[in-house]
Design a protein around this motif. Sequence first.
Motif, short mmCIF file in Angstrom:
data_model
loop_
_atom_site.label_atom_id
_atom_site.label_comp_id
_atom_site.label_asym_id
_atom_site.label_seq_id
_atom_site.Cartn_x
_atom_site.Cartn_y
_atom_site.Cartn_z
N SER A 57 45.38 19.48 -58.83
CA SER A 57 45.77 20.77 -58.26
C SER A 57 45.45 21.92 -59.22
CB SER A 57 47.25 20.77 -57.87
OG SER A 57 48.08 20.59 -58.99
N TYR A 58 45.55 21.66 -60.53
CA TYR A 58 45.25 22.72 -61.50
C TYR A 58 43.77 23.09 -61.48
CZ TYR A 58 45.39 25.54 -65.73
OH TYR A 58 45.30 26.59 -66.62
N LEU A 59 42.90 22.09 -61.40
CA LEU A 59 41.47 22.37 -61.36
C LEU A 59 41.09 23.18 -60.12
CD1 LEU A 59 39.97 18.96 -62.58
CD2 LEU A 59 40.10 21.10 -63.86
N ILE A 60 41.67 22.81 -58.98
CA ILE A 60 41.37 23.54 -57.75
C ILE A 60 41.95 24.96 -57.82
CG2 ILE A 60 41.82 23.62 -55.27
CD1 ILE A 60 41.59 20.56 -55.29
N TYR A 61 43.16 25.07 -58.36
CA TYR A 61 43.77 26.39 -58.56
C TYR A 61 42.86 27.27 -59.42
CZ TYR A 61 46.53 29.69 -61.36
OH TYR A 61 46.97 30.79 -62.04
N ALA A 112 51.63 21.73 -53.38
CA ALA A 112 51.39 21.21 -54.73
C ALA A 112 51.46 22.33 -55.76
CB ALA A 112 50.02 20.52 -54.79
N LEU A 113 50.89 23.49 -55.43
CA LEU A 113 50.91 24.62 -56.37
C LEU A 113 52.31 25.18 -56.55
CD1 LEU A 113 47.62 26.50 -55.38
CD2 LEU A 113 47.97 24.82 -57.19
N ASP A 114 53.09 25.16 -55.48
CA ASP A 114 54.49 25.60 -55.57
C ASP A 114 55.28 24.69 -56.50
OD1 ASP A 114 54.13 27.74 -53.89
OD2 ASP A 114 54.90 26.73 -52.10
N ALA A 115 54.96 23.39 -56.44
CA ALA A 115 55.67 22.41 -57.27
C ALA A 115 55.21 22.46 -58.72
CB ALA A 115 55.48 21.01 -56.71
#
Length: 319
Positions: A57-61, A112-115
């Motif tokens: 999720s971090y890479l996509i963010y 996922a980003l919220d978490a």
Amino acid sequence: MISRRNIRVKVMQTLYTLEAQEQAGNPGEAAQKPAAKPADPQKILQKHFEQTRQLLSYLIYFITEVARYAETDSRLRSSKHLPSEEDLNVNIKLAGNEVLWKMMEDASLKKALDADKPQLQDNGELIRRLYLDLVATPEYQQYIAVQGRDKKSEKAMLEFIFSEKMLANETFVSHIEELYTNWDDDGEMISQLVMSYLAKPGSLDFQEIVSKEKKEFARQLLQTVIDKKEVVMDLIRPRLKNWDPERIATLDMILMQMGVVEFLYFETIPPKVTINEYIDLAKEYSTPQSGQFVNGILDNIHKELVREDKMHKINFKAN
């Protein structure tokens, strides 16, 4: 998604953590203090899976933030005291990338980003630098020179950001390595998942990046190694007569235990596959001699089980 090899790595790491915690206990201190509560193996394993999701999720963010910085750049440059004509006409086509906005609207990614809250990381300056590096490339100039949009070029630009600007940037890779200790283990697999996601936004369930089947395989492999440790060691110990047990790497012992457990209790996995998998893991994660050592022990155990007609695997689910 996550391969069985990655599953084995996470089980191996969990067992190593348990072994390290067990060895860290000091008998002298134990007599004076209450015994520490044993760690829950399944919770440790689950944490490894969560780290994999967080990395993904971090890479996509980060891709979305680099792309969206086009609007930030436009706003900052136009608000200068004496903006130039160029400052007032920054092209923000990238911020409206259609694939980007499909990603931004993905409910699973939002959750996922919220978490994980990647926005709390100190990454603003790195995002800015990668964006400025991007806009100086011929690929970006060619992208903004075309007024219309088509899915192929929209996707290609985000792929270019990821593969050529992020992964090829030493500072960015160092940043990821600092944040995620699992980068070396998961990086290649996660990068493939990112590229698949860019090709089809919304195709991933970020809350279930490990299939139920593989999660069950991981859970049962871990628990069976723990529950059947003595049974397994009865097969391993006789082959260690010429080896000093204290000089055998902890990881080698763990990998051999996992391999024998697969021999005995995982009926769908061919023994040759098991042996090859653990040879590779020993070479990558343990000592230079470990691959040959693990190969010799597992191969001998396998041959003995076959010779004595004991290779009647029991399905781990029925174990």
